[in-house]
Design a protein around this motif. Structure first.
Motif, mmCIF file in Angstrom:
data_model
loop_
_atom_site.group_PDB
_atom_site.id
_atom_site.type_symbol
_atom_site.label_atom_id
_atom_site.label_comp_id
_atom_site.label_asym_id
_atom_site.label_seq_id
_atom_site.Cartn_x
_atom_site.Cartn_y
_atom_site.Cartn_z
ATOM 1 N N ARG A 1 29.936 33.392 29.916
ATOM 2 C CA ARG A 1 29.097 32.226 30.229
ATOM 3 C C ARG A 1 29.924 31.111 30.880
ATOM 4 O O ARG A 1 29.492 30.489 31.853
ATOM 5 N N GLN A 2 31.105 30.867 30.341
ATOM 6 C CA GLN A 2 31.972 29.822 30.889
ATOM 7 C C GLN A 2 32.447 30.189 32.294
ATOM 8 O O GLN A 2 32.538 29.322 33.167
ATOM 9 N N THR A 3 32.733 31.451 32.513
ATOM 10 C CA THR A 3 33.167 31.912 33.835
ATOM 11 C C THR A 3 32.059 31.722 34.859
ATOM 12 O O THR A 3 32.288 31.175 35.950
ATOM 13 N N VAL A 4 30.854 32.140 34.500
ATOM 14 C CA VAL A 4 29.712 31.986 35.402
ATOM 15 C C VAL A 4 29.460 30.499 35.670
ATOM 16 O O VAL A 4 29.250 30.095 36.821
ATOM 17 N N ARG B 1 25.390 40.311 32.782
ATOM 18 C CA ARG B 1 26.108 41.322 33.568
ATOM 19 C C ARG B 1 27.612 41.086 33.532
ATOM 20 O O ARG B 1 28.392 42.025 33.403
ATOM 21 N N VAL B 2 28.016 39.847 33.658
ATOM 22 C CA VAL B 2 29.447 39.533 33.602
ATOM 23 C C VAL B 2 29.983 39.852 32.208
ATOM 24 O O VAL B 2 31.062 40.435 32.061
ATOM 25 N N GLY B 3 29.222 39.506 31.185
ATOM 26 C CA GLY B 3 29.636 39.812 29.811
ATOM 27 C C GLY B 3 29.778 41.306 29.589
ATOM 28 O O GLY B 3 30.757 41.763 28.981
ATOM 29 N N ALA B 4 28.826 42.088 30.077
ATOM 30 C CA ALA B 4 28.895 43.545 29.922
ATOM 31 C C ALA B 4 30.109 44.114 30.642
ATOM 32 O O ALA B 4 30.803 45.004 30.120
ATOM 33 N N ALA B 5 30.394 43.606 31.821
ATOM 34 C CA ALA B 5 31.560 44.074 32.573
ATOM 35 C C ALA B 5 32.856 43.726 31.851
ATOM 36 O O ALA B 5 33.794 44.532 31.802
ATOM 37 N N MET B 6 32.895 42.527 31.270
ATOM 38 C CA MET B 6 34.102 42.114 30.544
ATOM 39 C C MET B 6 34.300 42.962 29.293
ATOM 40 O O MET B 6 35.429 43.360 28.992
ATOM 41 N N VAL B 7 33.226 43.237 28.566
ATOM 42 C CA VAL B 7 33.321 44.070 27.361
ATOM 43 C C VAL B 7 33.808 45.466 27.740
ATOM 44 O O VAL B 7 34.693 46.027 27.085
ATOM 45 N N LEU C 1 32.061 29.179 38.073
ATOM 46 C CA LEU C 1 31.853 29.675 39.438
ATOM 47 C C LEU C 1 30.662 28.988 40.112
ATOM 48 O O LEU C 1 30.711 28.675 41.305
ATOM 49 N N ILE C 2 29.597 28.749 39.350
ATOM 50 C CA ILE C 2 28.430 28.045 39.906
ATOM 51 C C ILE C 2 28.779 26.591 40.203
ATOM 52 O O ILE C 2 28.460 26.072 41.283
ATOM 53 N N ASP C 3 29.446 25.921 39.252
ATOM 54 C CA ASP C 3 29.835 24.521 39.447
ATOM 55 C C ASP C 3 30.771 24.351 40.646
ATOM 56 O O ASP C 3 30.705 23.346 41.360
#
Length: 92
Positions: free
Chosen positions: A13-16, A36-42, A19-21
């Motif tokens: 969540r913080q990464t997304v 999706r980012v969380g699933a990829a990281m896991v 990146l948006i900010d």
């Protein structure tokens, strides 16, 4: 996995958000992107666990030979893990 799934979700969540900010990405559905980012990281972090398990299986097969030659389990674990990481192109 070294980190809990909840913490990995937080990191995603913080990464997304970052990146948006920073206007590096645009999305109309940040929640979907977070998932999706969380699933990829896991998945990426679980790779080390899978490699460790494969190393244990390999070393178990060579257990008698290692005992005869006096090879240290920890040293062999590290060497085999390094080779598997290279094989899977993983950065551990």
């Amino acid at each position: 996995m070294i980190l809990s799934r909840e913490y990995v979700g937080y990191l995603a969540r913080q990464t997304v958000k970052h990146l948006i900010d920073a206007k590096m990405i645009e999305t109309s559905k940040p929640q979907v992107l977070n998932e999706r980012v969380g699933a990829a990281m896991v998945e990426e972090m679980a790779l080390e666990d899978r490699i460790n398990e494969e190393v244990r299986v390999i070393l178990e097969a060579y257990q008698d030979e290692m005992h005869r030659t006096g090879a240290a389990y920890a040293e062999m674990f590290k060497k085999v893990k390094t080779e598997l990481a290279r094989k899977y192109k993983a950065v551990l």
